[in-house]
Design a protein around this motif. Sequence first.
Motif, PDB file in Angstrom:
ATOM      1  N   MET A   1      49.824  22.823  36.924  1.00  0.00           N
ATOM      2  CA  MET A   1      48.505  23.180  37.411  1.00  0.00           C
ATOM      3  C   MET A   1      48.098  24.522  36.784  1.00  0.00           C
ATOM      4  N   PRO A   2      46.920  24.598  36.152  1.00  0.00           N
ATOM      5  CA  PRO A   2      46.508  25.828  35.490  1.00  0.00           C
ATOM      6  C   PRO A   2      46.146  26.924  36.483  1.00  0.00           C
ATOM      7  N   ASP A   3      46.368  28.156  36.071  1.00  0.00           N
ATOM      8  CA  ASP A   3      45.993  29.327  36.870  1.00  0.00           C
ATOM      9  C   ASP A   3      44.531  29.639  36.560  1.00  0.00           C
ATOM     10  N   SER A   4      43.614  29.280  37.476  1.00  0.00           N
ATOM     11  CA  SER A   4      42.176  29.416  37.210  1.00  0.00           C
ATOM     12  C   SER A   4      41.758  30.876  37.038  1.00  0.00           C
ATOM     13  N   SER A   5      42.403  31.822  37.737  1.00  0.00           N
ATOM     14  CA  SER A   5      42.015  33.217  37.592  1.00  0.00           C
ATOM     15  C   SER A   5      42.375  33.720  36.198  1.00  0.00           C
ATOM     16  N   ARG A   6      43.500  33.294  35.682  1.00  0.00           N
ATOM     17  CA  ARG A   6      43.879  33.699  34.332  1.00  0.00           C
ATOM     18  C   ARG A   6      42.971  33.017  33.306  1.00  0.00           C
ATOM     19  N   GLN A   7      42.616  31.787  33.549  1.00  0.00           N
ATOM     20  CA  GLN A   7      41.751  31.052  32.641  1.00  0.00           C
ATOM     21  C   GLN A   7      40.396  31.757  32.520  1.00  0.00           C
ATOM     22  N   ALA A   8      39.850  32.216  33.635  1.00  0.00           N
ATOM     23  CA  ALA A   8      38.560  32.905  33.604  1.00  0.00           C
ATOM     24  C   ALA A   8      38.662  34.177  32.766  1.00  0.00           C
ATOM     25  N   ARG A   9      39.731  34.943  32.926  1.00  0.00           N
ATOM     26  CA  ARG A   9      39.907  36.155  32.130  1.00  0.00           C
ATOM     27  C   ARG A   9      40.037  35.813  30.659  1.00  0.00           C
ATOM     28  N   ASP A  10      40.768  34.760  30.352  1.00  0.00           N
ATOM     29  CA  ASP A  10      40.976  34.373  28.963  1.00  0.00           C
ATOM     30  C   ASP A  10      39.696  33.905  28.292  1.00  0.00           C
ATOM     31  N   GLU A  11      38.747  33.396  29.059  1.00  0.00           N
ATOM     32  CA  GLU A  11      37.501  32.891  28.495  1.00  0.00           C
ATOM     33  C   GLU A  11      36.443  33.981  28.359  1.00  0.00           C
ATOM     34  N   GLY A  12      36.778  35.224  28.662  1.00  0.00           N
ATOM     35  CA  GLY A  12      35.853  36.329  28.472  1.00  0.00           C
ATOM     36  C   GLY A  12      34.928  36.612  29.631  1.00  0.00           C
ATOM     37  N   ASP A  13      35.135  35.991  30.779  1.00  0.00           N
ATOM     38  CA  ASP A  13      34.315  36.304  31.938  1.00  0.00           C
ATOM     39  C   ASP A  13      34.565  37.748  32.351  1.00  0.00           C
ATOM     40  N   THR A  14      33.543  38.372  32.889  1.00  0.00           N
ATOM     41  CA  THR A  14      33.676  39.748  33.336  1.00  0.00           C
ATOM     42  C   THR A  14      33.439  39.850  34.831  1.00  0.00           C
ATOM     43  N   VAL A  15      33.906  40.923  35.385  1.00  0.00           N
ATOM     44  CA  VAL A  15      33.712  41.226  36.795  1.00  0.00           C
ATOM     45  C   VAL A  15      32.858  42.476  36.871  1.00  0.00           C
ATOM     46  N   GLU A  16      31.799  42.435  37.669  1.00  0.00           N
ATOM     47  CA  GLU A  16      30.972  43.611  37.871  1.00  0.00           C
ATOM     48  C   GLU A  16      31.485  44.370  39.084  1.00  0.00           C
ATOM     49  N   ILE A  17      31.640  45.655  38.923  1.00  0.00           N
ATOM     50  CA  ILE A  17      32.083  46.524  40.011  1.00  0.00           C
ATOM     51  C   ILE A  17      30.932  47.448  40.359  1.00  0.00           C
ATOM     52  N   THR A  18      30.607  47.512  41.652  1.00  0.00           N
ATOM     53  CA  THR A  18      29.543  48.397  42.116  1.00  0.00           C
ATOM     54  C   THR A  18      30.158  49.480  42.989  1.00  0.00           C
ATOM     55  N   PRO A  19      30.273  50.709  42.467  1.00  0.00           N
ATOM     56  CA  PRO A  19      30.820  51.797  43.285  1.00  0.00           C
ATOM     57  C   PRO A  19      29.921  52.087  44.486  1.00  0.00           C
ATOM     58  N   HIS A  20      30.540  52.378  45.620  1.00  0.00           N
ATOM     59  CA  HIS A  20      29.810  52.774  46.827  1.00  0.00           C
ATOM     60  C   HIS A  20      30.203  54.209  47.128  1.00  0.00           C
ATOM     61  N   LEU A  21      29.236  55.110  47.099  1.00  0.00           N
ATOM     62  CA  LEU A  21      29.473  56.543  47.249  1.00  0.00           C
ATOM     63  C   LEU A  21      29.102  57.000  48.658  1.00  0.00           C
ATOM     64  N   TRP A  22      29.919  57.899  49.216  1.00  0.00           N
ATOM     65  CA  TRP A  22      29.687  58.433  50.564  1.00  0.00           C
ATOM     66  C   TRP A  22      29.302  59.894  50.454  1.00  0.00           C
ATOM     67  N   PHE A  23      28.276  60.292  51.205  1.00  0.00           N
ATOM     68  CA  PHE A  23      27.794  61.663  51.197  1.00  0.00           C
ATOM     69  C   PHE A  23      27.680  62.182  52.625  1.00  0.00           C
ATOM     70  N   CYS A  24      27.710  63.483  52.744  1.00  0.00           N
ATOM     71  CA  CYS A  24      27.529  64.130  54.050  1.00  0.00           C
ATOM     72  C   CYS A  24      26.124  64.713  54.130  1.00  0.00           C
ATOM     73  N   GLY A  25      25.132  63.833  54.061  1.00  0.00           N
ATOM     74  CA  GLY A  25      23.753  64.259  54.215  1.00  0.00           C
ATOM     75  C   GLY A  25      22.970  64.419  52.931  1.00  0.00           C
ATOM     76  N   GLN A  26      23.596  64.281  51.753  1.00  0.00           N
ATOM     77  CA  GLN A  26      22.893  64.513  50.495  1.00  0.00           C
ATOM     78  C   GLN A  26      22.689  63.249  49.662  1.00  0.00           C
ATOM     79  N   CYS A  27      22.760  62.089  50.261  1.00  0.00           N
ATOM     80  CA  CYS A  27      22.665  60.839  49.510  1.00  0.00           C
ATOM     81  C   CYS A  27      21.338  60.707  48.764  1.00  0.00           C
TER      82      CYS A  27
END
Length: 90
Positions: A1-27
């Motif tokens: 059975m193929p590893d689908s997560s590895r297959q996606a990486r091998d095919e050039g798919d990308t993952v978007e990461i959205t940083p979430h920043l925390w501020f103390c009143g200055q957002c």
Amino acid sequence: MPDSSRQARDEGDTVEITPHLWFCGQCEEAFRFYERVLGGQIVTLLTYGNSPLAEQVPLEWRDKIIHASLTIAGGALTGTCEVGPRCANR
């Protein structure tokens, strides 16, 4: 059975990461700075006072940001002003 997560990486798919920043009143100030410096666009600046939590935060926090989002080339940033003990002395 193929590893689908590895297959996606091998095919050039990308993952978007959205940083979430925390501020103390200055957002809002920080996101306006990021918009100007990074050439992004602010999509959301929602205050506590305009949110369903308006009655659950101190009056002085109602103009602070509960959710901010900014699109920039290749991604996005999100952020918030924290209401709580970590910001009590700032």
